[in-house]
Every structure is written in structure tokens, then in C-alpha cells.
Design a protein around this motif. Structure first.
Motif, PDB file in Angstrom:
ATOM      1  N   ILE A 177      24.325  44.433  32.467  1.00 20.74           N
ATOM      2  CA  ILE A 177      23.815  44.650  33.818  1.00 20.74           C
ATOM      3  C   ILE A 177      23.455  46.119  33.977  1.00 20.74           C
ATOM      4  CG2 ILE A 177      24.260  44.377  36.278  1.00 20.74           C
ATOM      5  CD1 ILE A 177      26.459  42.378  35.543  1.00 20.74           C
ATOM      6  N   GLU A 178      22.294  46.366  34.559  1.00 23.15           N
ATOM      7  CA  GLU A 178      21.814  47.727  34.765  1.00 23.15           C
ATOM      8  C   GLU A 178      21.576  47.993  36.245  1.00 23.15           C
ATOM      9  OE1 GLU A 178      18.276  48.196  32.496  1.00 23.15           O
ATOM     10  OE2 GLU A 178      19.289  48.076  30.542  1.00 23.15           O
ATOM     11  N   ARG A 179      21.671  49.256  36.602  1.00 20.16           N
ATOM     12  CA  ARG A 179      21.259  49.735  37.925  1.00 20.16           C
ATOM     13  C   ARG A 179      20.420  50.988  37.711  1.00 20.16           C
ATOM     14  NH1 ARG A 179      23.815  48.040  42.765  1.00 20.16           N
ATOM     15  NH2 ARG A 179      25.726  46.805  42.511  1.00 20.16           N
ATOM     16  N   GLY A 180      19.194  50.983  38.221  1.00 17.44           N
ATOM     17  CA  GLY A 180      18.345  52.159  38.096  1.00 17.44           C
ATOM     18  C   GLY A 180      18.108  52.596  36.666  1.00 17.44           C
ATOM     19  N   GLU A 207      22.725  39.004  43.527  1.00 17.27           N
ATOM     20  CA  GLU A 207      22.070  40.221  44.025  1.00 17.27           C
ATOM     21  C   GLU A 207      21.490  41.036  42.874  1.00 17.27           C
ATOM     22  OE1 GLU A 207      23.294  44.409  46.230  1.00 17.27           O
ATOM     23  OE2 GLU A 207      24.658  42.689  46.349  1.00 17.27           O
ATOM     24  N   LEU A 208      22.196  41.072  41.751  1.00 18.11           N
ATOM     25  CA  LEU A 208      21.722  41.753  40.547  1.00 18.11           C
ATOM     26  C   LEU A 208      21.494  40.727  39.448  1.00 18.11           C
ATOM     27  CD1 LEU A 208      23.841  45.022  40.126  1.00 18.11           C
ATOM     28  CD2 LEU A 208      21.409  44.840  40.654  1.00 18.11           C
ATOM     29  N   ILE A 230      25.445  49.580  33.325  1.00 11.59           N
ATOM     30  CA  ILE A 230      26.730  49.667  34.008  1.00 11.59           C
ATOM     31  C   ILE A 230      27.780  48.827  33.280  1.00 11.59           C
ATOM     32  CG2 ILE A 230      27.937  49.405  36.203  1.00 11.59           C
ATOM     33  CD1 ILE A 230      25.634  51.433  36.230  1.00 11.59           C
ATOM     34  N   THR A 242      29.532  45.967  40.680  1.00 13.10           N
ATOM     35  CA  THR A 242      28.339  45.525  39.964  1.00 13.10           C
ATOM     36  C   THR A 242      28.510  44.098  39.474  1.00 13.10           C
ATOM     37  OG1 THR A 242      27.762  47.778  39.272  1.00 13.10           O
ATOM     38  CG2 THR A 242      26.882  45.971  37.950  1.00 13.10           C
TER      39      THR A 242
END
Length: 262
Positions: free
Chosen positions: A16-19, A57-58, A23, A49
Motif C-alpha cells: 500500500i502506498e500514499r503519495g 479508501e486506499l 507505507i 493505512t
């Protein structure tokens, strides 16, 4: 304590990534039906996360997340329908201050059902009774203590009778007595209503006594999955540091910059 060995939630090789930053990586875990599973880890470890991935959501950039034996849908309508089966207790409660306690609990019923008013009111009474606040239906959120507000939010999360409950840091801001009440409620409701519960928390000693399974997250991945007894017996330096709140150890005080993916 577990009602079934069938995984209600399953993650397989998930990243899982954010920006653009990774993460969580290579996360594989199962949550058996009827169990209470604690997801523990230090602040910034990726617990929220993971929660965002469970609610859709992600989206993971790798691997698969399944709920109720099916991949999380991508279409908005299908995702909304799935979310009706997932109750989420947010750490901020999210109560609307211009609505009474009863009106707050009734919100999901008004938004997602066409039940007659009398039936909705009866269901609201049942949910408030389940959390010990039947007499507070006409109160305003500003009149509640922190623990009472958390219980109202719990009643609202249960309004649609979701088979899966996710608790996001349910003890944040609560005193020890209110914390004990909330954890006891989570355990009692899980067993009496036949729920499956995931508790995302960093409150180790309050959470472990009611859990069937513990998943510990640190340094971008799952570092432990097993029973509370196995966690407490582990001699892993990272787990020992987290369990006993030691400032020095494998988990650094200053978080290292997360590497960007290629």
C-alpha cells in the motif's frame, strides 16, 4: 473463542502506498470469522493505512484484499453496498453536535434504509440499550462525557447490524475507567451479536485481554501474527520494545524517511 476458521478478512501479499511512498509491503494476514483481532503497532507504523485498505479508501498497488470472501469492489455503488456490512468506530467519534444522541444513532438507518419512523426509533432504542445509554437518547453530544460519546458512536456504528466491526483507536482520550467500559463492550457485543472485530490500537495492555489474535505492524510490515500469549512470550527485541515501552531498540524514536517506489 473463535466461531469459525473461515477468514472474514484476508490480505495476500499487499503493498500500500500514499503519495508515491510505500507505507506497508508484503502484508499477508487473515481474520477468522467470529474473532476479535488486535492490530497493534507504534504511531506511524501504518495501522490507519491498513484500516483505509480494509474500507476501500486506499487501493493496494500490489496484492489483494478480500472481505466476506470477495475482493473489495472498485465501483462506487458496489463499494457503498459493501461498506454497509462494515461498522467503523472512529477515534474522533464524529457525532453531529446539532443532532441529539438518538438522531445521531438513527443517521445510518435514515440514509440507507426505508424503514418506517416507528421501526427506526425502536432500533435506535435497541442500539442505545446495547451500549448502556437508553436513557440518553434526548441528550446532546455536548452533554456527554468522552466515554459516553464513544459509546454513542459505537451504537451508531452498529445501527445497520454489520457483521464486521473495525475500531480505530477506540481508547484515545479516555480515562482508565471509560477505557475498561469500552473494551468490555467490544468483547460482549462481539460474542452476543456474533460479530467479527478488528481493533486498531497502540494500547497494548488494555487490548490484549479481550483478543483472540494479535497482528503487530512495525517498520512497514507485519512483524507478528498469533495469540496474545505468544506475543507476550516472544523474545523478539522489536516486540519486547513495543510491549514494554522501551525508548531504545529496533523501533527508532525518529522515523527514517520512507523510500519512494520506482
Amino acid at each position: 473463542m473463535q466461531a469459525s476458521t473461515t477468514p472474514l478478512v484476508q490480505l495476500t501479499n499487499v503493498r500500500i502506498e500514499r503519495g508515491g511512498r510505500t507505507i506497508l509491503r508484503d502484508v499477508s494476514l487473515q481474520v477468522p470469522q467470529g474473532s476479535i483481532t488486535a492490530v497493534l503497532g507504534p504511531s506511524g507504523s501504518g495501522k490507519s493505512t491498513l484500516l483505509a485498505a480494509l474500507t476501500g479508501e486506499l487501493r493496494p498497488v500490489q496484492g489483494e484484499v478480500t472481505l466476506f470472501g470477495k475482493p473489495i469492489p472498485t465501483g462506487n455503488r458496489e463499494l457503498l453496498e459493501m461498506r454497509k456490512s462494515v461498522g467503523v468506530l472512529l477515534q474522533g467519534n464524529g457525532l453531529l453536535t446539532d443532532l441529539t444522541v438518538g438522531e445521531n444513532v438513527a443517521l445510518p438507518l435514515r440514509a440507507h434504509t426505508r424503514l418506517p419512523v416507528a421501526v427506526r426509533e425502536r432500533l435506535v432504542q435497541m442500539k442505545l440499550h446495547a451500549v448502556g445509554l437508553l436513557s440518553a437518547g434526548d441528550a446532546w453530544p455536548r452533554e456527554l462525557s468522552g466515554g459516553m460519546a464513544r459509546r454513542v458512536a459505537l451504537a451508531r456504528a452498529l445501527a445497520l447490524d454489520p457483521p464486521l466491526m473495525i475500531y480505530d483507536e477506540p481508547l484515545t482520550g479516555l480515562d482508565p475507567i471509560a477505557s475498561g467500559v469500552i473494551m468490555s463492550l467490544i468483547q460482549r457485543l462481539n460474542h452476543s451479536l456474533g460479530l467479527t472485530s478488528i481493533i486498531v490500537s497502540h494500547h497494548v495492555h488494555e487490548t490484549l485481554p479481550i483478543c483472540d489474535q494479535v497482528i503487530a505492524i512495525a517498520n512497514g510490515g507485519v512483524v507478528f501474527q498469533g495469540s496474545p500469549a505468544a506475543l507476550e512470550a516472544s523474545q523478539d527485541p522489536l516486540l519486547q520494545q513495543f510491549l514494554h515501552g522501551r525508548p531504545d531498540g529496533p523501533i527508532p524514536f525518529d522515523a527514517a524517511p520512507r523510500a519512494r517506489t520506482a
